[in-house]
Design a protein around this motif. Structure first.
Motif, PDB file in Angstrom:
ATOM      1  N   LYS A 118       0.797  -1.213   0.000  1.00  0.00           N
ATOM      2  CA  LYS A 118       0.000   0.000   0.000  1.00  0.00           C
ATOM      3  C   LYS A 118       0.839   1.276   0.000  1.00  0.00           C
ATOM      4  O   LYS A 118       0.294   2.372   0.124  1.00  0.00           O
ATOM      5  CB  LYS A 118      -0.937   0.006   1.215  1.00  0.00           C
ATOM      6  CG  LYS A 118      -2.011  -1.074   1.179  1.00  0.00           C
ATOM      7  CD  LYS A 118      -2.957  -0.937   2.345  1.00  0.00           C
ATOM      8  CE  LYS A 118      -4.056  -1.985   2.296  1.00  0.00           C
ATOM      9  NZ  LYS A 118      -5.013  -1.856   3.443  1.00  0.00           N
TER      10      LYS A 118
ATOM     11  N   ASN B 216       3.357   3.452  -2.204  1.00  0.00           N
ATOM     12  CA  ASN B 216       4.009   3.783  -3.467  1.00  0.00           C
ATOM     13  C   ASN B 216       5.181   4.711  -3.147  1.00  0.00           C
ATOM     14  O   ASN B 216       4.988   5.847  -2.716  1.00  0.00           O
ATOM     15  CB  ASN B 216       3.012   4.472  -4.408  1.00  0.00           C
ATOM     16  CG  ASN B 216       3.620   4.790  -5.763  1.00  0.00           C
ATOM     17  OD1 ASN B 216       4.819   5.008  -5.891  1.00  0.00           O
ATOM     18  ND2 ASN B 216       2.775   4.826  -6.775  1.00  0.00           N
TER      19      ASN B 216
ATOM     20  N   GLU C  52       5.179   8.117  -4.656  1.00  0.00           N
ATOM     21  CA  GLU C  52       4.249   9.037  -3.992  1.00  0.00           C
ATOM     22  C   GLU C  52       4.864   9.565  -2.701  1.00  0.00           C
ATOM     23  O   GLU C  52       4.678  10.738  -2.343  1.00  0.00           O
ATOM     24  CB  GLU C  52       2.927   8.341  -3.692  1.00  0.00           C
ATOM     25  CG  GLU C  52       1.909   9.279  -3.056  1.00  0.00           C
ATOM     26  CD  GLU C  52       0.573   8.605  -2.774  1.00  0.00           C
ATOM     27  OE1 GLU C  52      -0.089   9.036  -1.809  1.00  0.00           O
ATOM     28  OE2 GLU C  52       0.217   7.661  -3.501  1.00  0.00           O
TER      29      GLU C  52
ATOM     30  N   ALA D 155       1.095   8.344   3.010  1.00  0.00           N
ATOM     31  CA  ALA D 155       0.918   7.619   1.747  1.00  0.00           C
ATOM     32  C   ALA D 155       0.203   6.296   1.957  1.00  0.00           C
ATOM     33  O   ALA D 155      -0.549   5.842   1.092  1.00  0.00           O
ATOM     34  CB  ALA D 155       2.279   7.385   1.092  1.00  0.00           C
ATOM     35  N   LYS D 156       0.414   5.693   3.121  1.00  0.00           N
ATOM     36  CA  LYS D 156      -0.219   4.404   3.411  1.00  0.00           C
ATOM     37  C   LYS D 156      -1.678   4.566   3.810  1.00  0.00           C
ATOM     38  O   LYS D 156      -2.533   3.770   3.421  1.00  0.00           O
ATOM     39  CB  LYS D 156       0.561   3.688   4.521  1.00  0.00           C
ATOM     40  CG  LYS D 156       0.061   2.276   4.791  1.00  0.00           C
ATOM     41  CD  LYS D 156       1.073   1.445   5.584  1.00  0.00           C
ATOM     42  CE  LYS D 156       1.423   2.088   6.901  1.00  0.00           C
ATOM     43  NZ  LYS D 156       2.284   1.192   7.730  1.00  0.00           N
TER      44      LYS D 156
ATOM     45  N   PRO E 225      -3.540   7.102   0.136  1.00  0.00           N
ATOM     46  CA  PRO E 225      -2.800   7.219  -1.120  1.00  0.00           C
ATOM     47  C   PRO E 225      -3.590   8.007  -2.158  1.00  0.00           C
ATOM     48  O   PRO E 225      -4.800   7.870  -2.278  1.00  0.00           O
ATOM     49  CB  PRO E 225      -2.616   5.756  -1.553  1.00  0.00           C
ATOM     50  CG  PRO E 225      -3.732   5.023  -0.895  1.00  0.00           C
ATOM     51  CD  PRO E 225      -3.959   5.718   0.416  1.00  0.00           C
TER      52      PRO E 225
END
Length: 568
Positions: A475, A477, A480, A527-528, A531
């Protein structure tokens, strides 16, 4: 030449001779029949020659790799045809236009308060006006960054304000000098020779030779040109090839494009990030002029097995260039700084300089960790004889005999003076201390990621100043994460193959290492949990992998970027 290639060459020539002899015994006395049989012999020769080229290509790229290249080529042709359809063309052009606008908005200042200087002023301006205008330009750009805060990956290799003053003083003293005229500017000639000598001793080759260049790219291109000319004269190679790791600097591909050399890019081990030596060996053939290794490479900061590459270079009597542009004044000091063998042997230093048998040339950027002004690098050779193949000499020019050591004719002697001054001011002890501090900083980041950020992993075991990290969490990226770090003021480098982000630590990083770790943890958490994808880093590097046509679209975006660089 490899054993199989040697055998293939022997069989090729033996078969050609046998066929020719057989045909000669059958030739009638008529000139027409002689001509026809001559064409047959020529056809056979062409077929054999092309077959040998195909064999070498398959051996270097493997059948699977060659089929993949062919598939990509076919897919690109089909997609290009589809893009020409009116509906598809409108969509693609709209996306490219949007990308161009985004690039322009980031780089080109806009608004009523922006003054543009598109023509020469009617009268010359004063120093006060010039400095004031420069100050305004420094802050009017939308992408303005205060680099002194240290939130950079490489880019600025700052040796301190005191060193900057020394460099400026040296530049001011020699601002009109040009080493093209050593009789007019003998001090600059002496400084350049001494810079090369100091670097040769740093890389364990006091009896070697070298020249200065305008940067790492020119050093690399000069090394490739030298080995091409050497191979042509000493081995009769007219269709040169070179073997490089996929992680080698893009300047090698640039050199190959300029100098008409075929490149075989060899994959690296996914765990160690070192080039696959077996694949390198398979790629070597009778046309190979050189192999390449990095110490360290730009993408992930790892070092290739230079000893193994040296053994191949020695065995097949070809060149071996070691790219130390980024390793510069770090790698030669690791052992003395007590950093040759880090935690559990993870950062073990392996031989990389001229002490390795087979190494014929090394590039070193003085403008990186040597803290010299930008635009200075050194290309070194094991022998003065090899360096001569780098020179360009035009003896019949009406303007006189024209000798040139590298690409440039006129060169800024002031940069040479600044480099000489920087090296003398920092000195051996200063570079030793700098290496210790910078590498310790990089390893702190790497170990923190390994031990306290489970979503990420470190690519290989980087021994020097560069740390690259990828994501092992489904999860998260990592590109990102890089975008989110950008919003916190960080300028990091995005990578592809695999997707990753790297930071090249400098003396500026020392003051913000804890901030970097904390910001990284926050960005991973964000980000997790939420996202969003997208972003400049994802767009630029993700598009190249999105489809078979992706790399060409990236090329369009890169072209737009370069066009924007010159938009006043």
């Amino acid at each position: 030449m490899s054993t199989m290639s040697s055998l293939a060459m022997y069989r090729k020539h033996r078969l050609t001779i046998a066929l020719t002899n057989s045909l000669l015994t059958l030739l009638p006395n008529s000139s027409a029949s002689l001509f026809e049989n001559g064409k047959s012999v020529l056809l056979l020769y062409v077929l054999l020659t092309q077959s040998l080229k195909v064999y070498r290509h398959l051996r270097a790229r493997t059948v699977t790799g060659t089929l993949r290249e062919f598939y990509t080529w076919v897919a690109q042709r089909i997609l290009f045809l589809l893009i020409r359809l009116p509906s598809t063309s409108r969509t693609v052009n709209a996306q490219l236009s949007q990308a161009r606008v985004e690039i322009e908005n980031r780089l080109v200042p806009k608004g009523p308060n922006v003054t543009r200087h598109l023509e020469l002023p009617a009268k010359g301006q004063t120093l006060e006006w010039i400095l004031a205008e420069m100050d305004k330009m420094d802050h009017e750009s939308p992408s303005h960054t205060n680099w002194k805060q240290g939130k950079l990956s490489g880019a600025v290799y700052h040796g301190g304000d005191d060193l900057s003053q020394i460099i400026v003083a040296a530049y001011s003293r020699y601002c009109v000098t040009n080493p093209l005229h050593p009789d007019v500017f003998p001090a600059i000639r002496k400084m350049e020779a001494e810079i090369v000598s100091m670097c040769l001793r740093l890389y364990s080759c006091p009896d070697g030779a070298g020249t200065m260049t305008a940067g790492g790219t020119e050093s690399i291109i000069m090394a490739v040109k030298t080995h091409r000319e050497w191979a042509r004269k000493m081995k009769g190679i007219t269709e040169p090839e070179m073997v490089i790791p996929v992680t080698a600097h893009a300047a090698f591909d640039k050199a190959a494009a300029y100098l008409k050399i075929k490149v075989h890019s060899i994959p690296v081990d996914s765990f160690t990030r070192k080039v696959d030596i077996k694949r390198v060996k398979r790629a070597i053939n009778a046309n190979t002029i050189m192999v390449v290794g990095s110490a360290v490479n730009f993408p992930d900061g790892n070092q290739d097995d230079i000893v193994a590459l040296g053994q191949l270079a020695t065995k097949y009597k070809i060149g071996l260039h070691v790219d130390c542009c980024l390793g510069s004044f770090i790698m030669p000091y690791l052992e003395r700084a007590g950093l040759a063998d880090g935690l559990e042997g993870r950062y073990k230093l392996e031989p990389f300089d001229f002490r390795v048998q087979g190494v014929t040339s090394i590039s070193c950027d003085t403008h990186k960790y040597g803290f010299a002004p930008k635009g200075t690098s050194v290309i070194m050779y094991r022998t003065p004889e090899l360096r001569r193949f780098q020179y360009y000499i035009f003896p019949d020019w009406p303007g006189g005999v024209y000798p040139s050591p590298s690409f440039s004719g006129s060169r800024p002697g002031a940069l040479i003076a600044g480099c000489w001054a920087a090296m003398h001011h920092v000195g051996d002890s200063g570079y030793l201390s700098s290496c210790h501090d910078i590498v310790t900083c990089a390893r702190k980041i790497a170990e923190t990621i390994r031990t306290s950020i489970p979503e990420l992993y470190i690519l290989g075991s980087p021994p020097a100043s560069v740390v690259a990290f990828g994501s092992k969490h489904p999860k998260v990226n990592v590109l990102e994460v890089g975008d989110r770090m950008s919003k916190k003021g960080w300028h990091l480098n995005a990578l592809s193959g695999p997707a990753a982000v790297h930071i090249a630590c400098t003396r500026l990083t020392l003051q913000v290492v804890d901030t970097f770790v904390n910001d990284l943890k926050e960005c991973i958490k964000a980000a997790k949990s939420s996202p969003v994808g997208g972003g400049t880093m994802v767009t630029l590097y993700g598009l190249g992998k999105s489809s078979a046509v992706g790399p060409s679209m990236v090329g369009e975006i890169a072209t737009a970027f370069l066009d924007t660089m010159y938009k006043a």
